[in-house]
Design a protein around this motif. Sequence first.
Motif, PDB file in Angstrom:
ATOM      1  N   VAL A  67      23.780 -10.788  -3.276  1.00  0.00           N
ATOM      2  CA  VAL A  67      22.824 -10.019  -2.481  1.00  0.00           C
ATOM      3  C   VAL A  67      21.591 -10.867  -2.212  1.00  0.00           C
ATOM      4  N   PRO A  68      20.951 -10.659  -1.064  1.00  0.00           N
ATOM      5  CA  PRO A  68      19.706 -11.389  -0.821  1.00  0.00           C
ATOM      6  C   PRO A  68      18.601 -10.790  -1.673  1.00  0.00           C
ATOM      7  N   GLY A  69      17.648 -11.584  -2.039  1.00  0.00           N
ATOM      8  CA  GLY A  69      16.538 -11.010  -2.791  1.00  0.00           C
ATOM      9  C   GLY A  69      15.672 -12.044  -3.458  1.00  0.00           C
ATOM     10  N   SER A  70      14.465 -11.614  -3.755  1.00  0.00           N
ATOM     11  CA  SER A  70      13.515 -12.433  -4.490  1.00  0.00           C
ATOM     12  C   SER A  70      12.604 -11.490  -5.249  1.00  0.00           C
ATOM     13  N   ALA A  71      11.912 -12.011  -6.242  1.00  0.00           N
ATOM     14  CA  ALA A  71      10.981 -11.182  -7.006  1.00  0.00           C
ATOM     15  C   ALA A  71       9.883 -10.652  -6.092  1.00  0.00           C
ATOM     16  N   HIS A  72       9.417 -11.482  -5.184  1.00  0.00           N
ATOM     17  CA  HIS A  72       8.390 -11.026  -4.260  1.00  0.00           C
ATOM     18  C   HIS A  72       8.927  -9.928  -3.342  1.00  0.00           C
ATOM     19  N   GLY A  73      10.212 -10.001  -3.029  1.00  0.00           N
ATOM     20  CA  GLY A  73      10.837  -8.970  -2.203  1.00  0.00           C
ATOM     21  C   GLY A  73      10.764  -7.595  -2.848  1.00  0.00           C
ATOM     22  N   VAL A  74      10.748  -7.565  -4.183  1.00  0.00           N
ATOM     23  CA  VAL A  74      10.633  -6.286  -4.884  1.00  0.00           C
ATOM     24  C   VAL A  74       9.260  -5.668  -4.602  1.00  0.00           C
ATOM     25  N   ARG A  75       8.215  -6.497  -4.612  1.00  0.00           N
ATOM     26  CA  ARG A  75       6.872  -6.004  -4.273  1.00  0.00           C
ATOM     27  C   ARG A  75       6.840  -5.508  -2.825  1.00  0.00           C
ATOM     28  N   LYS A  76       7.476  -6.248  -1.931  1.00  0.00           N
ATOM     29  CA  LYS A  76       7.473  -5.864  -0.521  1.00  0.00           C
ATOM     30  C   LYS A  76       8.169  -4.531  -0.306  1.00  0.00           C
ATOM     31  N   ILE A  77       9.330  -4.342  -0.951  1.00  0.00           N
ATOM     32  CA  ILE A  77      10.045  -3.072  -0.763  1.00  0.00           C
ATOM     33  C   ILE A  77       9.284  -1.939  -1.423  1.00  0.00           C
ATOM     34  N   ALA A  78       8.610  -2.211  -2.534  1.00  0.00           N
ATOM     35  CA  ALA A  78       7.800  -1.172  -3.176  1.00  0.00           C
ATOM     36  C   ALA A  78       6.622  -0.777  -2.278  1.00  0.00           C
ATOM     37  N   ALA A  79       5.961  -1.748  -1.673  1.00  0.00           N
ATOM     38  CA  ALA A  79       4.836  -1.454  -0.785  1.00  0.00           C
ATOM     39  C   ALA A  79       5.313  -0.709   0.456  1.00  0.00           C
ATOM     40  N   THR A  80       6.449  -1.117   1.000  1.00  0.00           N
ATOM     41  CA  THR A  80       7.018  -0.447   2.171  1.00  0.00           C
ATOM     42  C   THR A  80       7.378   0.995   1.837  1.00  0.00           C
ATOM     43  N   THR A  81       8.024   1.194   0.695  1.00  0.00           N
ATOM     44  CA  THR A  81       8.440   2.531   0.278  1.00  0.00           C
ATOM     45  C   THR A  81       7.229   3.427   0.068  1.00  0.00           C
ATOM     46  N   ALA A  82       6.200   2.906  -0.603  1.00  0.00           N
ATOM     47  CA  ALA A  82       4.985   3.692  -0.840  1.00  0.00           C
ATOM     48  C   ALA A  82       4.304   4.049   0.481  1.00  0.00           C
ATOM     49  N   ALA A  83       4.187   3.081   1.389  1.00  0.00           N
ATOM     50  CA  ALA A  83       3.554   3.335   2.684  1.00  0.00           C
ATOM     51  C   ALA A  83       4.359   4.349   3.490  1.00  0.00           C
ATOM     52  N   ASN A  84       5.676   4.229   3.481  1.00  0.00           N
ATOM     53  CA  ASN A  84       6.524   5.177   4.204  1.00  0.00           C
ATOM     54  C   ASN A  84       6.418   6.584   3.618  1.00  0.00           C
ATOM     55  N   ALA A  85       6.092   6.670   2.322  1.00  0.00           N
ATOM     56  CA  ALA A  85       5.924   7.971   1.668  1.00  0.00           C
ATOM     57  C   ALA A  85       4.528   8.542   1.907  1.00  0.00           C
ATOM     58  N   GLY A  86       3.659   7.778   2.612  1.00  0.00           N
ATOM     59  CA  GLY A  86       2.340   8.285   2.956  1.00  0.00           C
ATOM     60  C   GLY A  86       1.189   7.703   2.166  1.00  0.00           C
ATOM     61  N   ALA A  87       1.434   6.667   1.364  1.00  0.00           N
ATOM     62  CA  ALA A  87       0.338   6.052   0.603  1.00  0.00           C
ATOM     63  C   ALA A  87      -0.702   5.476   1.558  1.00  0.00           C
ATOM     64  N   THR A  88      -1.956   5.638   1.201  1.00  0.00           N
ATOM     65  CA  THR A  88      -3.049   5.121   2.026  1.00  0.00           C
ATOM     66  C   THR A  88      -3.294   3.651   1.691  1.00  0.00           C
ATOM     67  N   GLU A  89      -4.127   3.001   2.498  1.00  0.00           N
ATOM     68  CA  GLU A  89      -4.493   1.611   2.217  1.00  0.00           C
ATOM     69  C   GLU A  89      -5.137   1.499   0.843  1.00  0.00           C
ATOM     70  N   ALA A  90      -6.041   2.410   0.530  1.00  0.00           N
ATOM     71  CA  ALA A  90      -6.720   2.370  -0.774  1.00  0.00           C
ATOM     72  C   ALA A  90      -5.727   2.553  -1.914  1.00  0.00           C
ATOM     73  N   GLU A  91      -4.758   3.427  -1.743  1.00  0.00           N
ATOM     74  CA  GLU A  91      -3.746   3.633  -2.789  1.00  0.00           C
ATOM     75  C   GLU A  91      -2.889   2.391  -2.975  1.00  0.00           C
ATOM     76  N   LEU A  92      -2.481   1.764  -1.878  1.00  0.00           N
ATOM     77  CA  LEU A  92      -1.695   0.534  -1.981  1.00  0.00           C
ATOM     78  C   LEU A  92      -2.498  -0.567  -2.660  1.00  0.00           C
ATOM     79  N   MET A  93      -3.775  -0.670  -2.325  1.00  0.00           N
ATOM     80  CA  MET A  93      -4.626  -1.681  -2.954  1.00  0.00           C
ATOM     81  C   MET A  93      -4.710  -1.444  -4.465  1.00  0.00           C
ATOM     82  N   ALA A  94      -4.800  -0.185  -4.871  1.00  0.00           N
ATOM     83  CA  ALA A  94      -4.874   0.137  -6.303  1.00  0.00           C
ATOM     84  C   ALA A  94      -3.561  -0.185  -7.017  1.00  0.00           C
ATOM     85  N   ILE A  95      -2.449   0.116  -6.378  1.00  0.00           N
ATOM     86  CA  ILE A  95      -1.140  -0.143  -6.995  1.00  0.00           C
ATOM     87  C   ILE A  95      -0.867  -1.634  -7.135  1.00  0.00           C
ATOM     88  N   PHE A  96      -1.122  -2.392  -6.076  1.00  0.00           N
ATOM     89  CA  PHE A  96      -0.705  -3.790  -6.029  1.00  0.00           C
ATOM     90  C   PHE A  96      -1.806  -4.790  -6.362  1.00  0.00           C
TER      91      PHE A  96
END
Length: 181
Positions: A67-96
């Motif tokens: 499968v394709p993948g990288s450790a950084h890709g995990v952060r990217k998919i987590a940020a994408t998933t959170a944003a798609n679920a409605g996370a705000t910029e401030a929430e993403l900044m706090a998480i990551f």
Amino acid sequence: QHVSGSIQTEKSGYKVEVPVIILPVLQKTIDAGPCGDLTFIVGENGRPLTKETFGNVFKAACKAAGVPGSAHGVRKIAATTAANAGATEAELMAIFGWTDPKMAAHYTRTANRKRLAAQAMSKLATSIPAPCPQGAGASGKSPMKTELYFADGAQEKTRTSTPFRALEPESSASTSSATWA
């Protein structure tokens, strides 16, 4: 292993404190895998992995699994998933641990575009009347009265229209124009 407080994340020479919040799926993963005394992920020798070593081990595991993948890709998919679920910029900044809103904006902009387009199209779909002809004239030679029903059930009877007639090419070979059938 007891977890509380925060961890430091490092990017571009900056260290940022990020609160540690372990979701149930991560807790199951931690419980299933080998952990060090104060470290979640350890190497075969039981010692903590550096971020570079972890990245290499993760990439090798992805390759071995086909499968394709990288450790950084995990952060990217987590940020994408959170944003798609409605996370705000401030929430993403706090998480990551991002200190600049530009990276968070990258994820929220894409998610918001998709979400807003879907919302706008649903509004458009309910505000544009869909014509429902109630019986069409059989001859096709004279205008017919068409009754239109709107999404709210209202009826419009003021428009008249001519039945659609397809264009067919003239039988004359000298012209390439089309005439009404």
